[in-house]
Design a protein around this motif. Structure first.
Motif, short mmCIF file in Angstrom:
data_model
loop_
_atom_site.label_atom_id
_atom_site.label_comp_id
_atom_site.label_asym_id
_atom_site.label_seq_id
_atom_site.Cartn_x
_atom_site.Cartn_y
_atom_site.Cartn_z
N SER A 39 0.83 -1.21 0.00
CA SER A 39 0.00 0.00 0.00
C SER A 39 0.86 1.25 0.00
O SER A 39 0.58 2.21 -0.72
CB SER A 39 -0.92 0.00 1.22
N LEU A 40 1.92 1.24 0.82
CA LEU A 40 2.81 2.40 0.83
C LEU A 40 3.46 2.61 -0.53
O LEU A 40 3.60 3.74 -1.00
CB LEU A 40 3.89 2.21 1.91
N TRP A 41 3.88 1.53 -1.16
CA TRP A 41 4.49 1.65 -2.49
C TRP A 41 3.51 2.22 -3.50
O TRP A 41 3.85 3.06 -4.31
CB TRP A 41 4.99 0.29 -2.95
N TRP A 42 2.26 1.75 -3.42
CA TRP A 42 1.28 2.18 -4.41
C TRP A 42 0.85 3.63 -4.19
O TRP A 42 0.80 4.41 -5.12
CB TRP A 42 0.06 1.27 -4.37
N PHE A 43 0.53 3.98 -2.96
CA PHE A 43 -0.03 5.30 -2.68
C PHE A 43 1.04 6.37 -2.51
O PHE A 43 0.73 7.55 -2.63
CB PHE A 43 -0.91 5.25 -1.44
N VAL A 44 2.27 5.97 -2.20
CA VAL A 44 3.34 6.95 -2.05
C VAL A 44 4.28 6.91 -3.24
O VAL A 44 4.55 7.93 -3.88
CB VAL A 44 4.12 6.73 -0.73
N GLY A 45 4.78 5.71 -3.53
CA GLY A 45 5.73 5.60 -4.63
C GLY A 45 5.13 5.90 -5.98
O GLY A 45 5.81 6.41 -6.87
N ARG A 46 3.83 5.58 -6.15
CA ARG A 46 3.18 5.82 -7.43
C ARG A 46 2.37 7.10 -7.46
O ARG A 46 1.70 7.39 -8.45
CB ARG A 46 2.25 4.64 -7.74
N ALA A 47 2.40 7.87 -6.38
CA ALA A 47 1.57 9.08 -6.31
C ALA A 47 1.96 10.08 -7.38
O ALA A 47 1.11 10.75 -7.96
CB ALA A 47 1.69 9.71 -4.93
N SER A 48 3.25 10.17 -7.67
CA SER A 48 3.69 11.15 -8.67
C SER A 48 3.18 10.80 -10.05
O SER A 48 3.00 11.69 -10.90
CB SER A 48 5.22 11.22 -8.68
#
Length: 276
Positions: A93-102
């Motif tokens: 979830s952190l990867w998706w919502f933070v890492g992919r946020a840009s």
């Protein structure tokens, strides 16, 4: 109580001391639910085995103990797997919502866009005087908003500097924004260098000097910038007839102040302004 029963009770007690051996662990030679007449018990740290028959009560106790230990191991494994799954889900979830946020975020549109509108130099072959109004070139850009004034000729305006350089605007509104803020839109140029400025007269479409025209503010007639855009008129009577149909108020060039322009185009016009 037989010797085998005693060993079974020691097993149920957990860590115990039996014949000098500390850890006593049951090892069932067959499936735990079949229970043949003989059970094999192995005492850790030793090679002691017992093939003696156990009583039914000892068998039941040993069976229940084995079942409890087995369930404890199963539940411990499940808890560990559940914790691992929760950790992996959190990391994903952190990867998706933070890492992919840009990648998901829409690019921010800047508040101010700079358009480079080159000046149109005077062409002696045109047969016009250097400071006379000129036809709007098809590729000319408005230095204020970047629009093509040739697409809205009935609203177009122009400004000519003393050296013959001309700039074209999509409406009288952008012309006055330019005049009131030369340091922003024409760095290095001074108001004294402005030789002439023209707007299209509403109705007949001819050119007239911008500082001699009469304008209407706040009408329902929307120009190229979807606002009143200060339609220009040759005289007060023409402006009044326009107001009777479209509303608005008469304004003169001296009334087109920085505050009035800022109310219409706040992101293009600061309150402080240059003199015309």
């Amino acid at each position: 109580m037989s010797r085998a029963d005693m060993l079974a009770m020691l097993v149920l007690a957990g860590d115990a001391i039996a014949d000098g051996f500390v850890h006593v662990t049951p090892v069932v030679s067959s499936f735990h639910f079949l229970w043949p007449g003989k059970q094999r018990l192995l005492v850790s740290r030793g090679a002691f085995t017992c093939d003696l028959p156990l009583s039914s009560s000892a068998q039941n106790c040993l069976y229940l103990w084995h079942q409890r230990r087995w369930m404890e191991r199963v539940m411990t494994t499940r808890r560990r797997l559940s914790a691992l799954a929760g950790l992996l889900a959190t990391l994903w979830s952190l990867w998706w919502f933070v890492g992919r946020a840009s990648l998901r975020a829409e690019p921010k549109v800047p508040d101010e866009i700079c358009f480079v509108a080159p000046a149109v130099p005077y062409d002696p072959r045109s047969g016009l005087q250097p400071h006379a109004p000129r036809p709007v070139p098809a590729n000319a850009r408005c230095p204020v908003c970047g629009a093509f004034p040739s697409r809205v000729p009935e609203w177009a305006a122009q400004l000519i500097f003393a050296n013959g350089d001309a700039y074209f605007f999509d409406s009288p509104l952008t012309l006055f924004i330019y005049l009131r803020n030369l340091q922003r839109y024409a760095p290095g140029r001074q108001a004294a260098e402005v030789a002439a400025s023209y707007v299209h007269a509403t109705g007949d479409g001819g050119w007239l000097p911008a500082l001699q025209a009469v304008y209407v503010s706040g009408s329902t007639a929307l120009g190229p910038m979807r606002r009143g855009n200060l339609p220009a008129f040759r005289n007060l009577a023409d402006a009044q007839r326009f107001i009777a149909r479209n509303g608005g108020v008469v304004v003169h060039p001296a009334d087109i102040t920085a505050d009035r322009l800022q109310d219409v185009e706040p992101h293009r016009m600061p309150r402080a302004a240059d003199p015309i």
